[in-house]
Design an enzyme around this catalytic site. Structure first.
Site, PDB file in Angstrom:
ATOM      1  N   TYR A  56       4.841  85.984  20.313  1.00 18.63           N
ATOM      2  CA  TYR A  56       5.023  87.257  19.685  1.00 18.63           C
ATOM      3  C   TYR A  56       4.178  88.442  20.526  1.00 18.63           C
ATOM      4  CZ  TYR A  56       7.055  84.995  15.646  1.00 18.63           C
ATOM      5  OH  TYR A  56       7.764  84.405  14.644  1.00 18.63           O
ATOM      6  N   HIS A 114       7.551  75.787  17.668  1.00 18.00           N
ATOM      7  CA  HIS A 114       8.343  77.096  17.477  1.00 18.00           C
ATOM      8  C   HIS A 114       9.904  76.697  17.349  1.00 18.00           C
ATOM      9  CE1 HIS A 114       7.992  81.797  17.907  1.00 18.00           C
ATOM     10  NE2 HIS A 114       9.251  81.405  17.091  1.00 18.00           N
TER      11      HIS A 114
END
Length: 278
Positions: A56, A114
């Site tokens: 992010y 992830h």
């Protein structure tokens, strides 16, 4: 300050069913003050669960979150995620240490892969176990794993603590197999994008049910996710007032009539589907 309900992880640790996400934070310097303010507003309201990832904002979201919780780390349950490209044994340890520096902390409460990449799961599991032994993470889990992935992982280790996946009224595929699988294992499902990045908010059925509860469509969408045993919702907002509004979902108990209307508007899955991701 609100007391947020909890659900147990497989090791017995209680995790709040409501947290705050940080996707797309830390990408523009002009937005950072509002992002920090929203996260701190959550802390002030009783939110302790915060989710982020090295991806992010290329680490920017972790820096924003680290600044937001400065001096209050012990009040939080921190979750971050490692990219598949960094999931090798040595790389995962290096990536975790970089996340810790950006977050200005010495440990993560939960560290997730992830999504699956080319690195063998066995190698990632060894790296995660090494990080637990070193005290840099307290437990580990995965994200975007489908039922077959979970079976493969389970054959390697029983220590997976959670699976973070896309789940909301328009993305119900996990109800056919993944969600029941997780519930049988008493493993929480962390629902990202629980209001489909705001795309649900203009739906007439949600609006009708919201009016009946003197609530907002976002609160109804969140309450719908949270009604599932073991579900954890992690909506993201950079608006401090919206944090308080979203927390109001915890006060809503949807009726059987509400659920029936939502099932009609957003039909549950009747067959297995590929796991959706965004």
């Amino acid at each position: 300050m609100r007391e947020i309900p909890t659900t147990p992880l497989p090791d017995g640790t209680l995790i709040p069913v409501f947290g705050l996400g940080t996707w797309k934070m830390g990408e523009r310097s002009s937005d950072i003050p509002a992002e920090i303010a929203a996260l701190r507003a959550g802390l002030d309201e009783g939110v302790t669960l915060f989710d982020t990832a090295e991806m992010y904002g290329s680490g920017g979201a972790e820096r924003v979150l680290g600044e937001a919780i400065a001096g209050r780390r012990d009040d939080t349950f921190l979750v971050s995620k490692v990219l598949p490209s960094n999931a090798g044994r040595a790389k995962a340890i290096t990536a975790c240490e970089a996340s810790l520096r950006r977050l200005n902390t010495d440990r993560l409460d939960l560290y997730l892969l992830h999504w699956r990449g080319s690195v063998p799961l066995s190698e990632t599991v060894r790296a995660f176990d090494d990080l637990v032994t070193a005290g840099k993470i307290l437990r580990w889990g995965v994200s975007n794993f489908d039922p077959a992935d979970m079976v493969e992982l389970d054959a390697l280790s029983k220590r997976c603590a959670a699976n973070q996946v896309l789940y909301n009224l328009t993305r119900r595929g996990i109800e056919f197999d993944l969600l029941p699988q997780a519930q049988r294992r008493s493993m929480p499902i962390m629902a990202y994008s629980p209001i489909e990045q705001g795309a649900l908010l203009d739906h007439p059925t949600l609006a009708e049910i919201a009016r009946n509860h003197a609530a907002t469509p976002a609160q109804i969408a969140l309450a719908w996710v949270l009604r599932q045993p073991g579900a954890v919702a992690i909506p993201k907002t950079s608006n401090a007032e919206r944090v308080s509004e979203n927390l109001g979902a915890l006060d809503i108990e949807l009726t059987e009539t509400d659920i029936a209307k939502l099932d009609k508007a957003f039909p549950p899955p009747r067959r297995k589907a590929s796991l959706e991701m965004i």
